[in-house]
Design an enzyme around this catalytic site. Structure first.
Site, mmCIF file in Angstrom:
data_model
loop_
_atom_site.group_PDB
_atom_site.id
_atom_site.type_symbol
_atom_site.label_atom_id
_atom_site.label_comp_id
_atom_site.label_asym_id
_atom_site.label_seq_id
_atom_site.Cartn_x
_atom_site.Cartn_y
_atom_site.Cartn_z
ATOM 1 N N LYS A 124 -7.057 -2.323 -5.025
ATOM 2 C CA LYS A 124 -6.970 -1.890 -6.424
ATOM 3 C C LYS A 124 -8.061 -2.513 -7.292
ATOM 4 O O LYS A 124 -8.555 -1.872 -8.207
ATOM 5 C CB LYS A 124 -5.586 -2.208 -7.005
ATOM 6 C CG LYS A 124 -4.503 -1.306 -6.427
ATOM 7 C CD LYS A 124 -3.262 -1.249 -7.297
ATOM 8 C CE LYS A 124 -2.343 -0.139 -6.795
ATOM 9 N NZ LYS A 124 -1.084 -0.028 -7.484
ATOM 10 N N LYS A 207 -3.682 6.659 1.399
ATOM 11 C CA LYS A 207 -2.261 6.977 1.222
ATOM 12 C C LYS A 207 -2.052 7.848 -0.010
ATOM 13 O O LYS A 207 -2.835 7.783 -0.969
ATOM 14 C CB LYS A 207 -1.425 5.691 1.158
ATOM 15 C CG LYS A 207 -1.417 5.015 -0.165
ATOM 16 C CD LYS A 207 -0.231 4.061 -0.323
ATOM 17 C CE LYS A 207 -0.237 3.598 -1.774
ATOM 18 N NZ LYS A 207 0.989 3.110 -2.285
ATOM 19 N N LYS A 210 0.626 7.912 -6.639
ATOM 20 C CA LYS A 210 0.818 8.580 -7.931
ATOM 21 C C LYS A 210 -0.346 8.326 -8.879
ATOM 22 O O LYS A 210 -0.524 9.066 -9.833
ATOM 23 C CB LYS A 210 2.165 8.201 -8.557
ATOM 24 C CG LYS A 210 2.426 6.722 -8.759
ATOM 25 C CD LYS A 210 3.775 6.527 -9.449
ATOM 26 C CE LYS A 210 4.731 5.676 -8.643
ATOM 27 N NZ LYS A 210 4.338 4.281 -8.468
HETATM 28 N N1 AQP Z 1 2.230 7.256 0.402
HETATM 29 C C1 AQP Z 1 3.349 6.562 0.599
HETATM 30 N N2 AQP Z 1 4.043 6.706 1.761
HETATM 31 C C2 AQP Z 1 5.199 6.014 1.967
HETATM 32 N N3 AQP Z 1 5.722 5.161 1.053
HETATM 33 C C3 AQP Z 1 5.065 4.998 -0.120
HETATM 34 N N4 AQP Z 1 5.306 4.259 -1.204
HETATM 35 C C4 AQP Z 1 4.331 4.444 -2.120
HETATM 36 N N5 AQP Z 1 3.441 5.319 -1.658
HETATM 37 C C5 AQP Z 1 3.861 5.683 -0.406
HETATM 38 C C6 AQP Z 1 6.464 3.379 -1.350
HETATM 39 O O1 AQP Z 1 7.100 3.678 -2.580
HETATM 40 C C7 AQP Z 1 7.661 2.456 -3.087
HETATM 41 C C8 AQP Z 1 7.290 2.292 -4.517
HETATM 42 O O2 AQP Z 1 5.907 2.104 -4.663
HETATM 43 P P1 AQP Z 1 5.340 1.605 -6.044
HETATM 44 O O3 AQP Z 1 5.452 2.668 -7.050
HETATM 45 O O4 AQP Z 1 5.971 0.356 -6.456
HETATM 46 O O5 AQP Z 1 3.857 1.238 -5.778
HETATM 47 P P2 AQP Z 1 2.838 1.700 -4.731
HETATM 48 O O6 AQP Z 1 3.253 1.304 -3.386
HETATM 49 O O7 AQP Z 1 1.511 1.182 -5.215
HETATM 50 O O8 AQP Z 1 2.930 3.304 -4.864
HETATM 51 P P3 AQP Z 1 1.912 4.282 -5.498
HETATM 52 O O9 AQP Z 1 2.529 5.653 -5.549
HETATM 53 O O10 AQP Z 1 0.595 4.182 -4.801
HETATM 54 O O11 AQP Z 1 1.806 3.755 -6.987
HETATM 55 P P4 AQP Z 1 0.551 3.433 -7.860
HETATM 56 O O12 AQP Z 1 -0.390 4.578 -7.634
HETATM 57 O O13 AQP Z 1 1.103 3.399 -9.254
HETATM 58 O O14 AQP Z 1 0.009 2.128 -7.422
HETATM 59 C C9 AQP Z 1 7.197 1.321 -2.200
HETATM 60 O O15 AQP Z 1 8.233 1.005 -1.290
HETATM 61 C C10 AQP Z 1 6.033 1.926 -1.473
HETATM 62 O O16 AQP Z 1 5.839 1.339 -0.203
#
Ligand code: AQP
Length: 346
Positions: A124, A207, A210
């Site tokens: 990040k 991956k 969002k």
């Molecule tokens: N692509 C993914 N596949 C499987 N699991 C996923 N998770 C996130 N993306 C995937 C799981 O969702 C939970 C919550 O994640 P988060 O919102 O706390 O943060 P993150 O992992 O950083 O998810 P994002 O969507 O990528 O958010 P942003 O873009 O805001 O940083 C976790 O259990 C994560 O593993």
């Protein structure tokens, strides 16, 4: 790291904690990697605590009004997907101040070297580390605080969060070792199912996220049927048909991703998907996948819209959840402060 006694977790009751950042539209990755499994754990009868981690979300810029809306939307997604606020504790992190307090205490336990090794920080921050918030760097200690504040023993997460749960174990072990106590359990990451790492629809090496600038890279839980069909149709794949065996997916990241997504949505194994679609082209597989995704996501997004029509009711649910969470967290925070030598005279 310091070894923990083998029977340490036997001292603690089974308790699940996990969270999701309300940092945008929840994606199919969040649904399959986290939310769907949160519901399964609740339905298995385990004590479950689920948190919308708004303090984590602000480690990168969030427009205040958007953050409020996204937090309510995420709460609606949890409830629409099957989280029952009477059986699980559901709340937003900032309403329980013990998270921030415990976060500070654990900042003083974690080591800079451990934090510097966190791959999410490296991904990040990229080449722009100097311009990132200090909060983004400390994100994993706040996550450790979230988990240890409830003496949680299990943490269902997607693959990307495994390293942070391992860091939590290291922090718990160092605390127990330094203060000569068996106070924190050693929480285990629960990474299960076919879709522990759902990949971007535009790039099979990234991956699904969002915060990806490309909306076409992800399926949002609120996308309508046409949008879902279009995004799957346009998903990057190779021109070959699906292989007859699972081994044939080797080196085909995009095809493997879509097979895994289908398996997770249908609650079958990737082998069963290949048994059904092996030899068929993406012209057949992608529409079948889109229909399946719509059949699973549409009822959830319809229920989300209904819930979102009454934001005051969502706020009420989060408030009740926060009170229940606080009742568990406060004694654990108080004991942590006591162990660390803080005077508690009021
Ligand atoms: N692509 C993914 N596949 C499987 N699991 C996923 N998770 C996130 N993306 C995937 C799981 O969702 C939970 C919550 O994640 P988060 O919102 O706390 O943060 P993150 O992992 O950083 O998810 P994002 O969507 O990528 O958010 P942003 O873009 O805001 O940083 C976790 O259990 C994560 O593993």
């Amino acid at each position: 790291m310091t070894d923990q006694p083998a029977d340490l977790n036997a001292k603690f009751q089974k308790r699940i904690f996990s969270g999701i950042q309300p940092s945008g539209n929840l994606t199919l990755g969040n649904y399959l990697g986290a939310l769907k499994r949160f519901v399964q754990k609740q339905d298995e009868g385990i004590e479950t605590i689920y948190c919308l981690v708004d303090l984590h979300a602000i480690t990168v810029w969030q427009d205040p009004e958007a953050l409020r809306r996204q937090t309510r939307e995420a709460a609606a997604a949890f409830i629409a997907a099957g989280i029952d606020p009477a059986r699980s504790i559901l709340f937003n992190q900032s309403q329980v101040s013990a998270h921030a307090e415990m976060g500070w205490l654990l900042n003083c336990v974690a080591r800079m070297g451990w934090m510097n090794r966190m791959t999410q920080w490296k991904d990040k921050a990229g080449k722009n580390a100097e311009k990132q918030s200090l909060g983004l760097f400390a994100y994993p200690t706040l996550m450790a605080a979230d988990i240890l504040l409830y003496h949680a023993t299990m943490v269902p997460v997607g693959e990307d969060q495994k390293q942070h749960v391992e860091l939590t174990r290291d922090i718990a072990a160092k605390f127990n070792h330094d203060y000569k106590v068996d106070f924190f359990p050693s929480p285990a990451p629960l990474i299960e199912g076919a879709a522990t790492r759902v990949m971007s629809l535009r790039d099979g090496s990234k991956k699904m996220s969002k915060s990806d600038p490309s909306d076409a890279s992800r399926i949002n839980m609120t996308d309508d049927a046409d949008t879902i069909a279009k995004k799957f149709r346009k998903a990057v794949t190779d021109p070959e048909p699906l292989p007859e065996t699972l081994e044939g997916l080797e080196g085909r990241a995009e095809a493997r991703n879509l097979v895994n997504v289908y398996a997770a949505l249908a609650d079958i194994s990737p082998e069963q998907v290949i048994a059904e679609f092996g030899g068929k082209g993406f012209g057949t597989f992608k529409p079948a996948l889109a229909d399946l995704a719509v059949s699973k996501l549409e009822p959830i997004s319809t229920e989300m819209s209904r819930l979102m029509a009454d934001p005051a009711e969502i706020d009420r649910i989060l408030g009740v959840g926060a009170e229940k969470a606080d009742a568990i967290a406060q004694p654990i925070l108080a004991k942590t402060l006591d162990i660390m030598g803080m005077i508690r005279s009021r």
